[in-house]
Scaffold this motif. Structure first.
Motif, PDB file in Angstrom:
ATOM      1  N   GLU A 155       0.823  -1.203   0.000  1.00 34.56           N
ATOM      2  CA  GLU A 155       0.000   0.000   0.000  1.00 34.56           C
ATOM      3  C   GLU A 155       0.859   1.256   0.000  1.00 34.56           C
ATOM      4  O   GLU A 155       0.555   2.241  -0.685  1.00 34.56           O
ATOM      5  CB  GLU A 155      -0.927  -0.011   1.213  1.00 34.56           C
ATOM      6  CG  GLU A 155      -1.992  -1.100   1.181  1.00 34.56           C
ATOM      7  CD  GLU A 155      -2.712  -1.226   2.515  1.00 34.56           C
ATOM      8  OE1 GLU A 155      -3.942  -1.081   2.538  1.00 34.56           O
ATOM      9  OE2 GLU A 155      -2.037  -1.482   3.525  1.00 34.56           O
ATOM     10  N   ASP A 171       2.444   1.856  -3.410  1.00 31.67           N
ATOM     11  CA  ASP A 171       1.438   2.319  -4.364  1.00 31.67           C
ATOM     12  C   ASP A 171       1.276   3.837  -4.272  1.00 31.67           C
ATOM     13  O   ASP A 171       1.251   4.543  -5.289  1.00 31.67           O
ATOM     14  CB  ASP A 171       0.097   1.621  -4.092  1.00 31.67           C
ATOM     15  CG  ASP A 171      -0.994   2.103  -5.036  1.00 31.67           C
ATOM     16  OD1 ASP A 171      -0.839   1.933  -6.262  1.00 31.67           O
ATOM     17  OD2 ASP A 171      -1.996   2.669  -4.549  1.00 31.67           O
ATOM     18  N   ARG A 192       2.460   6.494  -7.213  1.00 35.69           N
ATOM     19  CA  ARG A 192       1.445   7.287  -7.899  1.00 35.69           C
ATOM     20  C   ARG A 192       1.609   8.783  -7.612  1.00 35.69           C
ATOM     21  O   ARG A 192       1.277   9.625  -8.447  1.00 35.69           O
ATOM     22  CB  ARG A 192       0.057   6.803  -7.510  1.00 35.69           C
ATOM     23  CG  ARG A 192      -0.232   5.409  -8.080  1.00 35.69           C
ATOM     24  CD  ARG A 192      -1.478   4.804  -7.499  1.00 35.69           C
ATOM     25  NE  ARG A 192      -2.609   5.713  -7.678  1.00 35.69           N
ATOM     26  CZ  ARG A 192      -3.672   5.732  -6.885  1.00 35.69           C
ATOM     27  NH1 ARG A 192      -3.717   4.933  -5.837  1.00 35.69           N
ATOM     28  NH2 ARG A 192      -4.655   6.557  -7.128  1.00 35.69           N
ATOM     29  N   SER A 202      -9.078   5.570   0.515  1.00 35.99           N
ATOM     30  CA  SER A 202      -9.499   4.385  -0.223  1.00 35.99           C
ATOM     31  C   SER A 202     -10.677   4.737  -1.105  1.00 35.99           C
ATOM     32  O   SER A 202     -11.433   5.665  -0.837  1.00 35.99           O
ATOM     33  CB  SER A 202      -9.887   3.266   0.743  1.00 35.99           C
ATOM     34  OG  SER A 202      -8.791   2.905   1.544  1.00 35.99           O
ATOM     35  N   THR A 237     -13.780   1.770  -5.833  1.00 37.00           N
ATOM     36  CA  THR A 237     -13.344   0.874  -6.897  1.00 37.00           C
ATOM     37  C   THR A 237     -12.214  -0.042  -6.437  1.00 37.00           C
ATOM     38  O   THR A 237     -11.756  -0.883  -7.187  1.00 37.00           O
ATOM     39  CB  THR A 237     -12.849   1.680  -8.109  1.00 37.00           C
ATOM     40  OG1 THR A 237     -11.735   2.476  -7.691  1.00 37.00           O
ATOM     41  CG2 THR A 237     -13.940   2.584  -8.645  1.00 37.00           C
ATOM     42  N   GLY A 238     -11.770   0.140  -5.216  1.00 34.94           N
ATOM     43  CA  GLY A 238     -10.700  -0.699  -4.693  1.00 34.94           C
ATOM     44  C   GLY A 238      -9.334  -0.074  -4.824  1.00 34.94           C
ATOM     45  O   GLY A 238      -8.351  -0.642  -4.384  1.00 34.94           O
ATOM     46  N   ARG A 239      -9.239   1.124  -5.419  1.00 40.05           N
ATOM     47  CA  ARG A 239      -7.963   1.808  -5.555  1.00 40.05           C
ATOM     48  C   ARG A 239      -8.039   3.161  -4.879  1.00 40.05           C
ATOM     49  O   ARG A 239      -9.024   3.885  -5.029  1.00 40.05           O
ATOM     50  CB  ARG A 239      -7.606   2.002  -7.026  1.00 40.05           C
ATOM     51  CG  ARG A 239      -6.141   2.374  -7.221  1.00 40.05           C
ATOM     52  CD  ARG A 239      -5.824   2.567  -8.688  1.00 40.05           C
ATOM     53  NE  ARG A 239      -4.382   2.640  -8.890  1.00 40.05           N
ATOM     54  CZ  ARG A 239      -3.809   3.305  -9.887  1.00 40.05           C
ATOM     55  NH1 ARG A 239      -4.553   3.946 -10.756  1.00 40.05           N
ATOM     56  NH2 ARG A 239      -2.508   3.318 -10.025  1.00 40.05           N
ATOM     57  N   SER A 240      -7.004   3.496  -4.119  1.00 39.61           N
ATOM     58  CA  SER A 240      -7.015   4.753  -3.389  1.00 39.61           C
ATOM     59  C   SER A 240      -6.992   5.936  -4.346  1.00 39.61           C
ATOM     60  O   SER A 240      -6.538   5.838  -5.485  1.00 39.61           O
ATOM     61  CB  SER A 240      -5.815   4.822  -2.446  1.00 39.61           C
ATOM     62  OG  SER A 240      -4.608   4.709  -3.185  1.00 39.61           O
ATOM     63  N   LYS A 241      -7.498   7.066  -3.866  1.00 41.60           N
ATOM     64  CA  LYS A 241      -7.514   8.300  -4.654  1.00 41.60           C
ATOM     65  C   LYS A 241      -6.858   9.400  -3.831  1.00 41.60           C
ATOM     66  O   LYS A 241      -7.050   9.487  -2.624  1.00 41.60           O
ATOM     67  CB  LYS A 241      -8.960   8.684  -5.005  1.00 41.60           C
ATOM     68  CG  LYS A 241      -9.632   7.709  -5.958  1.00 41.60           C
ATOM     69  CD  LYS A 241     -11.076   8.085  -6.209  1.00 41.60           C
ATOM     70  CE  LYS A 241     -11.926   7.814  -4.992  1.00 41.60           C
ATOM     71  NZ  LYS A 241     -13.373   8.005  -5.249  1.00 41.60           N
ATOM     72  N   ASP A 284      -6.682  11.963 -11.887  1.00 41.30           N
ATOM     73  CA  ASP A 284      -7.906  11.174 -12.083  1.00 41.30           C
ATOM     74  C   ASP A 284      -9.069  12.117 -12.393  1.00 41.30           C
ATOM     75  O   ASP A 284      -9.969  12.304 -11.575  1.00 41.30           O
ATOM     76  CB  ASP A 284      -8.208  10.339 -10.836  1.00 41.30           C
ATOM     77  CG  ASP A 284      -9.137   9.171 -11.144  1.00 41.30           C
ATOM     78  OD1 ASP A 284      -9.859   9.243 -12.151  1.00 41.30           O
ATOM     79  OD2 ASP A 284      -9.136   8.187 -10.371  1.00 41.30           O
ATOM     80  N   GLU A 323     -11.838  -2.561  -1.790  1.00 45.12           N
ATOM     81  CA  GLU A 323     -10.392  -2.701  -1.666  1.00 45.12           C
ATOM     82  C   GLU A 323     -10.033  -4.031  -0.999  1.00 45.12           C
ATOM     83  O   GLU A 323      -9.110  -4.736  -1.434  1.00 45.12           O
ATOM     84  CB  GLU A 323      -9.824  -1.543  -0.855  1.00 45.12           C
ATOM     85  CG  GLU A 323      -8.310  -1.560  -0.725  1.00 45.12           C
ATOM     86  CD  GLU A 323      -7.782  -0.380   0.068  1.00 45.12           C
ATOM     87  OE1 GLU A 323      -6.553  -0.172   0.034  1.00 45.12           O
ATOM     88  OE2 GLU A 323      -8.575   0.318   0.722  1.00 45.12           O
ATOM     89  N   HIS A 358     -10.758  -6.927  -3.394  1.00 43.10           N
ATOM     90  CA  HIS A 358      -9.709  -7.071  -4.416  1.00 43.10           C
ATOM     91  C   HIS A 358      -8.530  -7.876  -3.878  1.00 43.10           C
ATOM     92  O   HIS A 358      -8.011  -8.769  -4.558  1.00 43.10           O
ATOM     93  CB  HIS A 358      -9.244  -5.688  -4.869  1.00 43.10           C
ATOM     94  CG  HIS A 358      -8.023  -5.714  -5.728  1.00 43.10           C
ATOM     95  ND1 HIS A 358      -8.035  -6.134  -7.043  1.00 43.10           N
ATOM     96  CD2 HIS A 358      -6.721  -5.411  -5.438  1.00 43.10           C
ATOM     97  CE1 HIS A 358      -6.803  -6.076  -7.541  1.00 43.10           C
ATOM     98  NE2 HIS A 358      -5.989  -5.644  -6.588  1.00 43.10           N
TER      99      HIS A 358
END
Length: 500
Positions: A93, A96, A100, A170, A173-177, A364, A413, A416
């Motif tokens: 995590e 990631d 990003r 979090s 969609t399961g992906r952090s923003k 995003d 999340e 996934h």
């Protein structure tokens, strides 16, 4: 008082306004506001010496100590963007977020709670600073120890509209923003919180909310920066240690999730400590029992208990006021603050608009457009009701989410991660009631044909890939998940079904 428009300006003003006031009290480390400013400028100079300034991003992953305050403010003073990272994150995590956010530097704890935070990270940013939370450690190539940080800084060049921070939350969609805020916005919400709380230089603020969270950072560090209140950080919440800090540090302000106060009330040694200095508690949840608010007054001794509602994309949107009656404080989350407009949309969704809505999500635009409509309204995903006099009551979470111990958990999340296990074909996670944490995760798992895995092995897999508060407490195995004709999992049926 005119509100400073950048964090460097706010720190300069605090050092001038409170020349003998205590800014930070952390064990043996006691810093006045001028002393804190001096250390922050050294850290900013260190970053500048490595080419880090306006436009760069620096992550901080460390528990609540004076080091975090210096590093976080140092990043902001240099003009770089601060990227707080949860100490609860696993290496996966953390990497990631670092990748990003394209960070140029990382300030990170060494060993913390028995785990080395650096050992599992690869690749590492070009600039690395290690914070000695649990004592000195063997040197590592390319890593600068906290004690070796040196530098000189000139004048800040950051502007009010420059991005001050990116807080990763979090996603459904399961992906952090990464929610981005400007300096003027970070200070705007902090000032609103401090005003509602009547925070002043006479206050001593015990910060148990993690600095990596908007509550600990903006309603904590920045609120104290604007008001002159003393920051008293606590690394890990522990009831007995918290009670002792309240007594020894003469704490007046203690915000936290409802579970914090319930745990303090249940502590067997609570009556051994002098809690008479406490004046203010600020908490929040969809529902705060009136009995808890009453006991916070009678048994913990708070003069004032306030409730609030916020989210990473807006930080603090509503807050009760000291004049509100007990039943109003318990049943509602206050009235709009921080210059927010509030209205209810489709399905009573809470919509917010104002100058302190986030700038958007990092890289995003689609998610940003989905969250903030063309008229500037932030769609929160929470449903509510408004009283005749404008108090907000949270009634439901429209997005798939549950809250454990004050932390948002997005089942997508967790699901996934579950489905990355080679034995698991499908998974669904729901929140179930818990007497202390509010809600905890319960996982329903469907295995591949002929596959076998135990519940304990499933939980070990989760612990290796998720922050501890996201790990489900229990696991059930099903032949299939209940779905509607469109294929959507019917989580209502899972919530209604008894575990086992």
């Amino acid at each position: 008082m005119t509100l400073p428009l950048t964090v460097p300006a706010a720190l300069d003003a605090a050092a001038a306004r409170y020349p003998t006031g205590e800014a930070v009290s952390d064990g043996d480390v006691r810093l006045t506001w001028p002393a804190l400013r001096s250390r922050v400028r050294v850290f900013a100079g260190f970053l500048a010496g490595r080419g880090i300034g306006v436009g760069a991003r620096v992550a901080v992953c460390s528990p609540n100590t004076w080091h975090w305050v210096v590093a976080g403010l140092g990043v902001l003073y240099s003009g770089a963007t601060l990227v707080p990272v949860s100490t609860r994150f696993t290496a996966r995590e953390t990497l990631d977020v670092l990748t990003r956010a394209r960070v140029s530097g990382l300030v990170i704890t060494g060993r913390f709670l028995g785990t080395s935070r650096l050992s599992a990270l690869d690749p590492l940013p070009p600039t690395m600073v290690r914070v000695p939370v649990e004592g000195p450690e063997p040197p590592l190539p390319g890593v600068v120890e906290w004690s070796d940080v040196e530098g000189r800084f000139g004048e800040p060049t950051v502007g009010p509209d420059d991005v001050s921070d990116i807080l990763f939350t979090s996603g459904t969609t399961g992906r952090s923003k990464g929610a981005m805020s400007a300096h003027r916005q970070a200070l705007g919400v902090a000032a609103a919180w401090a005003t509602c709380a009547s925070l002043s230089a006479q206050d001593r603020y015990l910060v148990v909310n993690p600095f990596f969270h908007s509550f600990g950072y903006k309603a904590g560090i920045l609120a104290c920066l604007l008001s002159g209140a003393t920051i008293v950080p606590q690394r890990v919440f522990d009831a007995s240690a918290t009670l002792r800090l309240i007594q020894d540090e003469r704490i007046t302000v203690l915000p936290g999730a409802p579970t914090v106060y319930q745990t303090l009330l249940d502590a067997p040694d609570r009556t051994d400590f002098d809690l008479s200095t406490l004046r203010l508690a600020v908490t929040g949840a969809a529902s705060v029992p009136a009995s808890l608010v009453s006991r916070m007054h009678s048994d913990l001794g708070f003069d004032t208990v306030l409730t609030a509602y916020g989210l990473t994309e807006a930080v603090v949107a509503t807050m009760s006021r000291p004049t509100d009656l007990l039943d109003v404080v318990a049943q509602y989350s206050g009235r709009p603050t921080a210059d927010f407009e509030l209205r209810l949309g489709t399905d009573d969704e809470i919509l917010l608009r104002g100058p302190n809505v986030m700038l958007g999500y990092l890289d995003d635009p689609a998610a940003t457009a989905a969250a903030i409509d063309s008229a500037g309204w932030l769609h929160t995903g929470d449903a509510g009701r408004l009283s005749a006099d404008g108090h907000l009551r949270i009634t439901a979470r429209l997005k798939d989410i549950y809250i454990t111990g004050g932390f948002n958990v997005y089942p997508a999340e967790v699901e996934h991660v579950l489905t990355t296990h080679p034995a698991i074909a499908d998974a669904a996670v729901v929140g179930t009631p818990h007497p202390r944490l509010g809600e905890v995760g319960h996982a329903y798992v469907v295995l591949h044909p002929s596959a076998h895995v135990t519940a304990e092995e499933v939980l070990v897999h989760c612990k290796e890939n998720l922050a501890n508060y996201k790990v489900p407490l229990t696991v059930d195995f099903l032949q299939d998940l209940p779905r509607n004709p469109a294929g959507k999992v019917l989580k209502r049926l899972l919530r209604e079904a008894p575990p086992g």
